[in-house]
Structures are given as structure tokens and as C-alpha cells.
Design a protein around this motif. Structure first.
Motif, PDB file in Angstrom:
ATOM      1  N   UNK A 132       0.838  -1.205   0.000  1.00 53.89           N
ATOM      2  CA  UNK A 132       0.000   0.000   0.000  1.00 53.89           C
ATOM      3  C   UNK A 132       0.873   1.256   0.000  1.00 53.89           C
ATOM      4  N   UNK A 133       1.930   1.242   0.828  1.00 58.55           N
ATOM      5  CA  UNK A 133       2.797   2.418   0.924  1.00 58.55           C
ATOM      6  C   UNK A 133       3.452   2.711  -0.429  1.00 58.55           C
ATOM      7  N   UNK A 141      14.707  -3.811   4.233  1.00 55.04           N
ATOM      8  CA  UNK A 141      14.926  -2.381   4.463  1.00 55.04           C
ATOM      9  C   UNK A 141      14.055  -1.499   3.577  1.00 55.04           C
ATOM     10  N   UNK A 142      13.938  -1.868   2.296  1.00 57.42           N
ATOM     11  CA  UNK A 142      13.151  -1.037   1.363  1.00 57.42           C
ATOM     12  C   UNK A 142      11.684  -1.011   1.796  1.00 57.42           C
ATOM     13  N   UNK A 143      11.177  -2.159   2.210  1.00 58.56           N
ATOM     14  CA  UNK A 143       9.780  -2.239   2.639  1.00 58.56           C
ATOM     15  C   UNK A 143       9.564  -1.410   3.912  1.00 58.56           C
ATOM     16  N   UNK A 144      10.490  -1.532   4.849  1.00 60.70           N
ATOM     17  CA  UNK A 144      10.374  -0.781   6.110  1.00 60.70           C
ATOM     18  C   UNK A 144      10.465   0.728   5.856  1.00 60.70           C
ATOM     19  N   UNK A 145      11.330   1.118   4.920  1.00 61.82           N
ATOM     20  CA  UNK A 145      11.470   2.546   4.612  1.00 61.82           C
ATOM     21  C   UNK A 145      10.188   3.104   4.013  1.00 61.82           C
ATOM     22  N   UNK A 146       9.543   2.331   3.145  1.00 61.35           N
ATOM     23  CA  UNK A 146       8.285   2.791   2.525  1.00 61.35           C
ATOM     24  C   UNK A 146       7.192   2.936   3.582  1.00 61.35           C
ATOM     25  N   UNK A 147       7.123   1.957   4.487  1.00 69.05           N
ATOM     26  CA  UNK A 147       6.122   2.009   5.569  1.00 69.05           C
ATOM     27  C   UNK A 147       6.342   3.270   6.407  1.00 69.05           C
ATOM     28  N   UNK A 148       7.592   3.486   6.783  1.00 69.86           N
ATOM     29  CA  UNK A 148       7.947   4.604   7.648  1.00 69.86           C
ATOM     30  C   UNK A 148       7.605   5.953   6.982  1.00 69.86           C
ATOM     31  N   UNK A 149       7.811   6.008   5.682  1.00 70.30           N
ATOM     32  CA  UNK A 149       7.593   7.262   4.977  1.00 70.30           C
ATOM     33  C   UNK A 149       6.108   7.622   4.886  1.00 70.30           C
ATOM     34  N   UNK A 150       5.274   6.625   4.696  1.00 68.90           N
ATOM     35  CA  UNK A 150       3.860   6.888   4.395  1.00 68.90           C
ATOM     36  C   UNK A 150       2.959   6.811   5.629  1.00 68.90           C
ATOM     37  N   UNK A 151       3.267   5.918   6.552  1.00 69.65           N
ATOM     38  CA  UNK A 151       2.348   5.671   7.670  1.00 69.65           C
ATOM     39  C   UNK A 151       2.897   6.155   9.005  1.00 69.65           C
ATOM     40  N   UNK A 152       1.963   6.437   9.917  1.00 71.04           N
ATOM     41  CA  UNK A 152       2.340   6.673  11.314  1.00 71.04           C
ATOM     42  C   UNK A 152       1.351   5.922  12.200  1.00 71.04           C
ATOM     43  N   UNK A 206      -1.901   1.774  19.734  1.00 75.26           N
ATOM     44  CA  UNK A 206      -0.853   1.792  18.699  1.00 75.26           C
ATOM     45  C   UNK A 206      -0.861   0.558  17.794  1.00 75.26           C
ATOM     46  N   UNK A 207      -2.031  -0.060  17.638  1.00 74.09           N
ATOM     47  CA  UNK A 207      -2.051  -1.300  16.850  1.00 74.09           C
ATOM     48  C   UNK A 207      -2.411  -1.059  15.389  1.00 74.09           C
ATOM     49  N   UNK A 208      -2.748   0.181  15.051  1.00 77.40           N
ATOM     50  CA  UNK A 208      -3.077   0.465  13.651  1.00 77.40           C
ATOM     51  C   UNK A 208      -2.236   1.625  13.146  1.00 77.40           C
ATOM     52  N   UNK A 209      -2.193   1.790  11.835  1.00 72.87           N
ATOM     53  CA  UNK A 209      -1.481   2.939  11.282  1.00 72.87           C
ATOM     54  C   UNK A 209      -2.445   3.795  10.452  1.00 72.87           C
ATOM     55  N   UNK A 210      -2.092   5.062  10.317  1.00 68.43           N
ATOM     56  CA  UNK A 210      -2.828   5.949   9.418  1.00 68.43           C
ATOM     57  C   UNK A 210      -1.818   6.600   8.472  1.00 68.43           C
ATOM     58  N   UNK A 211      -2.373   7.306   7.483  1.00 70.49           N
ATOM     59  CA  UNK A 211      -1.523   7.934   6.483  1.00 70.49           C
ATOM     60  C   UNK A 211      -1.014   9.267   7.036  1.00 70.49           C
TER      61      UNK A 211
END
Lengths: 92, 377
Positions: B154-155, B264-275, B290-295
Motif C-alpha cells: 500500500x505504501x 529495508x526497502x519495505x520498512x522505509x516505505x512504511x515509515x515514509x507513508x504511515x504513522x 498503537x495497533x493500527x497505522x494511518x496515512x
């Protein structure tokens, strides 16, 4: 949905978007290689690699022999069929 | 064929089971109370039922099926939100097939589609983005669902939409994250778990380090496992070795896919898009911090929650359903009052009966249904 299926990268279709063609049980589908291209390397270095595909994205590289084994077992058990059906029906 | 025979090799399975039986004999406490080992991944749940793994194990081992099926843990109100989005004029609502038949309080997405809403099943969020490219005059909403296995997809799709300047694509983000979920399970007073089979594909993304708190803080073993019968048996055996030695730690049985540092690439994309969200509501488990993420704000224009008005009502589950107890492993699927009678894969009441990764659907398909029904009659 969360089931990963192994496939082999057979060609790069769009180097800029890091998209490639992955062959999964005889079906070819365009898959994002963004998570398996090594940093500072060209996407072409993925061709021939076995990858685990989740919802259109290669999430991990796997050893070739392991991939063959997993695929053969999964295929036999019909598991892959469900994912392939979803792949074919996508967007219809 | 090399590896295939080894994976299927009944002799190896028998040997593993014998090794497991041997270990069990060495762990005296399990004769008073069976060892409870939880798999938190829906893929494992499915494989365990399909291959009949519970039937191979000595009775001192009880497998508890955790909340690892993302479709199954969706509260009913969330399905109503999807239906409301799908029925918004001009919207094309795209979703993984698993979510189509999950009942909402009024209808499922499948029923909404039958009534004329434009709901389309997609295999990948990239397919949803392709639909947005083809229909610039329509609003395409993708139902973002799943743990860290689908989160990078998704990210990266949102990042691609941004690069291309696509303006008619957004995500209804319902992604969930595994570590707070495991922590909530460990903190739950009615849970008595002795160890975990760690999720294979989530771990391909997050790696093995985030699980360290389980042995270090809670003193429980974790073995990250692959999805073949021998993988699962092998991982169970390793959990038991840890229990016997009294030395809990994180082990990785699924070396062929999972690396210690994750992807690493997957984690970086998650970190960039979600919180992280402050909390997220789960079916059967209630609200988990803290069990879900938003954009993130930077990608607000791809956030369906900000682009559309979403009802976000809390809807209680049907009273007859005992999904919560089954999700927590307190009840076995067939112990639920409506299992196999009012609730079947054809007419599911609860989400656990919908997805093939749900414990109830897996039990219905592969369990000893006749015996359960007979015992009830």
C-alpha cells in the motif's frame, strides 16, 4: 490475501518503476520489485531470482531450490489456484 | 524431486513428531496443563488445519489460533464504512477478495455490489492504481488491509501515485501492526500461553529483532516459522526445546525467506507513508493502543478518511457470535454456539467464517465436522 507465492523474475518491464514480469506456476504477471532490488543496483540484477510475491509485490528473495519445493507443494495442494484466480479476475 | 520429497516426507514428519513426543515427556508440567502455543499468522492457521497438524501432536500440546487474519479482526462498523464509501456517487471501491463477503450491520460489500455500487476485487493495490489511471473522472478508493505483509504494498502504491501525480486515488487505511497486538495478547488476563510460532511473512518485512521483548519481558519462546507441514512441526519442536531448557529466545526457522534485519526497502516505505494511530478498534479484542497505522499528513490527499465523510460508527457484533473468544483462543471454533449452524462459509455471521485464513472457515473445511455436529445433535 496474506499467502505469499513464489515465482521467478523473467524480465524487467519498467526499470524506472522497478516493475518486472514474474512467472508464477506458468502464469506471468507484472510485479513490483521495489523491495528486492538491492540498493544502488539495476533492477536487471533481479532477473532469474526467485522471489516471494505478496499482493503484487516481491517481498523477499528465496533460494531457487527452496522456491521450487514450496511451489510444487503449494501447487499440488491447490493453494496457488486461489491466488491465481484472484490475479486473473483482478479489476473485472 | 529434490526438496519436494523432503517437505512431504512422511518419515521425516513422523520423526519430528516422535522428537516432539520425546520432549513433551521431558516437560512434566504439561501433564497438569497442556502447553498452549499460539500461531499469530492466519497463513499458519490455514496450514495447521489443512495438513491436520493438531491431529499429529500429543495431547499435551494445544495450538491456539491467534488474531492473525486481518479480515477477521475487522469490526462490523468498519465494513459499514466500506459500504458507505462504495455507495458514494462517483466512487469505484477496490478491495482484496477476502473482504467482499464480510457481513456489515446492513450488508456486505458483495451485496452492495449486487445493488449497483461499483465494487471491484483486486489482487494488488497496483491494480487499483491502474483502475484510477483508466478512470480519471472517477474516485478510486483502495481498502488497505493487513499486517506488515501488505503494508509495504500500500505504501509503495501511494508513493507511485504521488510520483505520477494521480489525483483520483486514495486509500481507506485499515492496516494493523503485529507487535502491539502480540503484546496485548500477552497482557490479556485470560491468556495462558507458553510460546509462539512467529509469523513468517510479516517477519520477512520486520525481521526478527522486534520480537525480542517476548522472551526478554514475558519469558516466552518465539520461533519464526515457514508454512509447510515440516516447517511448522520443526518450529514447534524448537519451541519445546526452549521450554525444556527454560531458555526462551527468538529463533528463525524460516531462514530461506526471513532475515534478521527484515526488508529495508519495505520498512522505509512504511515509515515514509504511515504513522501509528493512538489506538485501533479490533473485532473481539476491543481497542489496542498503537495497533493500527494511518496515512501521514504529507500524503493526506491519498487518505480516504480525509477526502470522504466516513460514518465510523461503532457497531456491536451479533450477540450470537463468539468471534472474540475464538480470536483469543478461549473457545475452539466448533465450541461457538452458531458454528456450522447459523454461521457457515456460505452464510457467514462472523468474519472468522469468511476468510480461508480464519480459524472457523479453516475448521469448517478441514476439521472433523461430522463428529462435532453429531455430538451436538
Amino acid at each position: 490475501m496474506c499467502l505469499g507465492i513464489p515465482g521467478r523474475v523473467v524480465a524487467i518491464t519498467d526499470a524506472e518503476r522497478r516493475l518486472g514480469l514474474v512467472e508464477i506456476a506458468g502464469t506471468r504477471r507484472e510485479v513490483s520489485l521495489a523491495c528486492v532490488v538491492e540498493p544502488d543496483r539495476a533492477p536487471e540484477t533481479c532477473v532469474g531470482a526467485w522471489v516471494l510475491v505478496h499482493v503484487g509485490f516481491a517481498l523477499a528473495r528465496i533460494g531457487e531450490e527452496e522456491a521450487r519445493a514450496t511451489l510444487a507443494v503449494l501447487e499440488e495442494l491447490g493453494e496457488v489456484q486461489e491466488e491465481l484466480a484472484a490475479m486473473r479476475a483482478s479489476g473485472s | 524431486m529434490k526438496f519436494v520429497d523432503e517437505f512431504r516426507d512422511p518419515e521425516r514428519a513422523r520423526r519430528l513428531v516422535a522428537a516432539i513426543e520425546g520432549l513433551v515427556a521431558d516437560i512434566p508440567t504439561c501433564r497438569e496443563r497442556p502447553l498452549s502455543i499460539m500461531e499469530v499468522c492466519g497463513g499458519h492457521t490455514h496450514a495447521i488445519f489443512k495438513f491436520g497438524i493438531e491431529g499429529m501432536l500429543p495431547e499435551e500440546i494445544e495450538l491456539v489460533h491467534g488474531p492473525g487474519c486481518p479480515v477477521c479482526v475487522l469490526p462490523m462498523g468498519r465494513v459499514d464504512d466500506c459500504v458507505a464509501l462504495a455507495e458514494t456517487p462517483g466512487v469505484i471501491f477496490t478491495t482484496f477478495g477476502d473482504a467482499m463477503r464480510v457481513p456489515g450491520s446492513r450488508k456486505s460489500l458483495l451485496q452492495a455490489k449486487a445493488e449497483g455500487a461499483d465494487v471491484r476485487m483486486v489482487y494488488s493495490p497496483l491494480d487499483a492504481l491502474a483502475i484510477a489511471r483508466r478512470h480519471p473522472d472517477r474516485e478510486v478508493v483502495f481498502f488497505g488491509l493487513g499486517f506488515e505483509t501488505t503494508m509495504p504494498a500500500t505504501a509503495l502504491t501511494i508513493l507511485q501515485a504521488e510520483r505520477e501525480g494521480i489525483r483520483n486515488f486514495s486509500v481507506f487505511c485499515n492496516h494493523i501492526t503485529i507487535i502491539p497486538t502480540i503484546k496485548a495478547i500477552l497482557d490479556s488476563p485470560d491468556m495462558q500461553l507458553d510460546g509462539f510460532l512467529g509469523p513468517g511473512h510479516v517477519s520477512a518485512v520486520i525481521g526478527t529483532r522486534p520480537y525480542r521483548f517476548i522472551p526478554e519481558v514475558y519469558g516466552r519462546p518465539v520461533v519464526i516459522a515457514g508454512f509447510e507441514p515440516l516447517d511448522i512441526l520443526h518450529a514447534l519442536w524448537r519451541v519445546l526445546v526452549q521450554i525444556r531448557e527454560g531458555r526462551p529466545r527468538v529463533e528463525n526457522q524460516y531462514h530461506r525467506v526471513v532475515r534478521e534485519e527484515g526488508n529495508r526497502a519495505a520498512l522505509a516505505a512504511i515509515e515514509r507513508v504511515f504513522e501509528l494511530r493512538e489506538f485501533f478498534e479490533w473485532r473481539g479484542l476491543g481497542s489496542i493502543d498503537h495497533s493500527g497505522v494511518r496515512i501521514r499528513d504529507a500524503y493526506a490527499r491519498f487518505d480516504a478518511e480525509r477526502r470522504f465523510s466516513i460514518p465510523a460508527l461503532k457497531i456491536a457484533d451479533p450477540r450470537s457470535c463468539q468471534c472474540g473468544e475464538v480470536l483469543k483462543g478461549v473457545l475452539k471454533p466448533w465450541q461457538c454456539k452458531v458454528f456450522g449452524t447459523a454461521c457457515t462459509p456460505e452464510t457467514p455471521l462472523g468474519a472468522l467464517m469468511v476468510s480461508s485464513e480464519g480459524a472457523c472457515a479453516a475448521w469448517y473445511q478441514y476439521g472433523d465436522l461430522d463428529r462435532v455436529m453429531e455430538a451436538r445433535a
